[in-house]
Design an enzyme around this catalytic site. Structure first.
Site, PDB file in Angstrom:
ATOM      1  N   LYS A   1       0.866  -1.202   0.000  1.00 31.59           N
ATOM      2  CA  LYS A   1       0.000   0.000   0.000  1.00 31.59           C
ATOM      3  C   LYS A   1       0.897   1.246   0.000  1.00 31.59           C
ATOM      4  O   LYS A   1       1.957   1.223  -0.616  1.00 31.59           O
ATOM      5  CB  LYS A   1      -0.984  -0.061   1.175  1.00 31.59           C
ATOM      6  CG  LYS A   1      -1.758  -1.396   1.162  1.00 31.59           C
ATOM      7  CD  LYS A   1      -2.947  -1.436   2.066  1.00 31.59           C
ATOM      8  CE  LYS A   1      -3.635  -2.796   1.934  1.00 31.59           C
ATOM      9  NZ  LYS A   1      -4.825  -2.902   2.800  1.00 31.59           N
TER      10      LYS A   1
ATOM     11  N   GLU B   1      -9.613  -0.732  -1.948  1.00 33.68           N
ATOM     12  CA  GLU B   1      -9.296   0.675  -1.643  1.00 33.68           C
ATOM     13  C   GLU B   1      -9.333   1.520  -2.906  1.00 33.68           C
ATOM     14  O   GLU B   1      -9.699   2.698  -2.860  1.00 33.68           O
ATOM     15  CB  GLU B   1      -7.931   0.754  -0.931  1.00 33.68           C
ATOM     16  CG  GLU B   1      -8.043   0.219   0.494  1.00 33.68           C
ATOM     17  CD  GLU B   1      -6.778  -0.401   1.055  1.00 33.68           C
ATOM     18  OE1 GLU B   1      -5.688  -0.195   0.490  1.00 33.68           O
ATOM     19  OE2 GLU B   1      -6.889  -1.116   2.082  1.00 33.68           O
TER      20      GLU B   1
HETATM   21  P1  13P Z   1      -4.352  -6.376   5.656  1.00 35.98           P
HETATM   22  O1  13P Z   1      -3.533  -7.643   5.532  1.00 35.98           O
HETATM   23  O2  13P Z   1      -3.575  -5.237   6.252  1.00 35.98           O
HETATM   24  O3  13P Z   1      -5.665  -6.622   6.287  1.00 35.98           O
HETATM   25  O4  13P Z   1      -4.651  -5.893   4.144  1.00 35.98           O
HETATM   26  C1  13P Z   1      -5.183  -6.792   3.245  1.00 35.98           C
HETATM   27  C2  13P Z   1      -5.115  -6.193   1.900  1.00 35.98           C
HETATM   28  O5  13P Z   1      -5.857  -5.283   1.571  1.00 35.98           O
HETATM   29  C3  13P Z   1      -4.113  -6.712   0.963  1.00 35.98           C
HETATM   30  O6  13P Z   1      -4.329  -6.229  -0.314  1.00 35.98           O
END
Ligand code: 13P
Length: 250
Positions: free
Chosen positions: A11, A96
């Site tokens: 991210k 997202e």
């Molecule tokens: P998390 O592992 O932080 O919950 O995020 C999952 C995710 O969106 C991976 O693309």
């Protein structure tokens, strides 16, 4: 047999220096696995991560891209640009992106076609929100995302596909779907792909994503249709991510 694939979605984290350091730490920790290992840095750190990963078993992917190859699209990045940096994978339609950047099944499908045009392996994300799950709409929502987002491939292309089932309510919340719930939806995704692409669906790798941790990966991977994980938070730490990759001494 489907080869397991575990990908880290960083991210909006890590500068170039941090990316290099994370890959350097990771290399010896995942060097012995037969799992396909992918890290997806932000655009700005892709080159640094790819350089650090060169010659190792860690592949690099992007978190998004635009479907046109070039042109007047301020702020966008294209498939050829990603290839130029050493990317082999690209995440498409993460929740997202859908939530904050107005991506739809239609834009997912355009990006999917562009990924194949540029020989990038797509990791296409689908998933329902908490409201949709509570309303009993999970399979309808997922079915729609799969039919609309993943349509138009030749069966040979479909075989290369990676799909990530990421229930939105499980992302970054610490709440993981139970392995049985994840298996149920992922089996449904495979069944839907079977209606679309016939036997090729058996080759498609389907990941689970949403609060994957070293503590829950083994049970998830034990499910017959779960072929890997898309990991957010836990992929930012080399030891945690390596423990996920090396689940159950695989
Ligand atoms: P998390 O592992 O932080 O919950 O995020 C999952 C995710 O969106 C991976 O693309």
């Amino acid at each position: 047999m489907r080869r397991p694939i575990i990908a880290g979605n960083w991210k909006m984290h890590n500068t170039t220096g941090e990316a290099r350091e994370l890959v350097e730490l990771l290399k010896p920790l995942v060097g012995a696995t037969d799992v396909e290992v992918v890290v997806c840095p932000p655009f700005t750190a892709i080159a640094a991560a790819a350089n650090a990963a060169a010659g190792s078993n860690i592949a690099v992917g992007a978190q998004d891209f635009f479907w046109e190859d070039q042109g007047a699209y301020t702020g966008e990045v294209s498939g050829p640009m990603l290839r130029d940096l050493g990317c082999r994978y690209v995440i498409i339609g993460h929740s997202e992106r859908r939530q904050y950047f107005a991506e739809t099944d239609a834009t997912v499908n355009k990006k999917l076609m562009a990924a194949y045009r540029h020989e990038l392996i797509p990791i296409v994300c689908v998933g329902e929100t908490l409201g949709q799950r509570e309303a009993g709409e999970t399979l309808a929502v997922i079915g729609h995302q799969v039919w609309e987002g993943l349509k138009g491939l030749a069966p040979d292309q479909a075989r290369e596909l990676v799909v990530a089932y990421e229930p939105v309510w499980a992302i970054g919340t610490g709440k993981t779907a139970t392995a049985a719930d994840a298996q149920e939806v992922i089996a449904f995704i495979r069944e839907t792909l079977g209606s679309m692409y016939g036997a090729a669906a058996e080759a498609v790798r389907i990941q689970y994503g949403g609060s994957v941790k070293p503590e829950n990966i083994t049970e998830l991977m034990a499910q017959p249709d779960i072929d890997g994980a898309l990991v957010g938070g836990a992929s930012l730490d080399a030891v945690s991510f390596a423990a996920i990759v090396n689940y159950g001494d695989h």
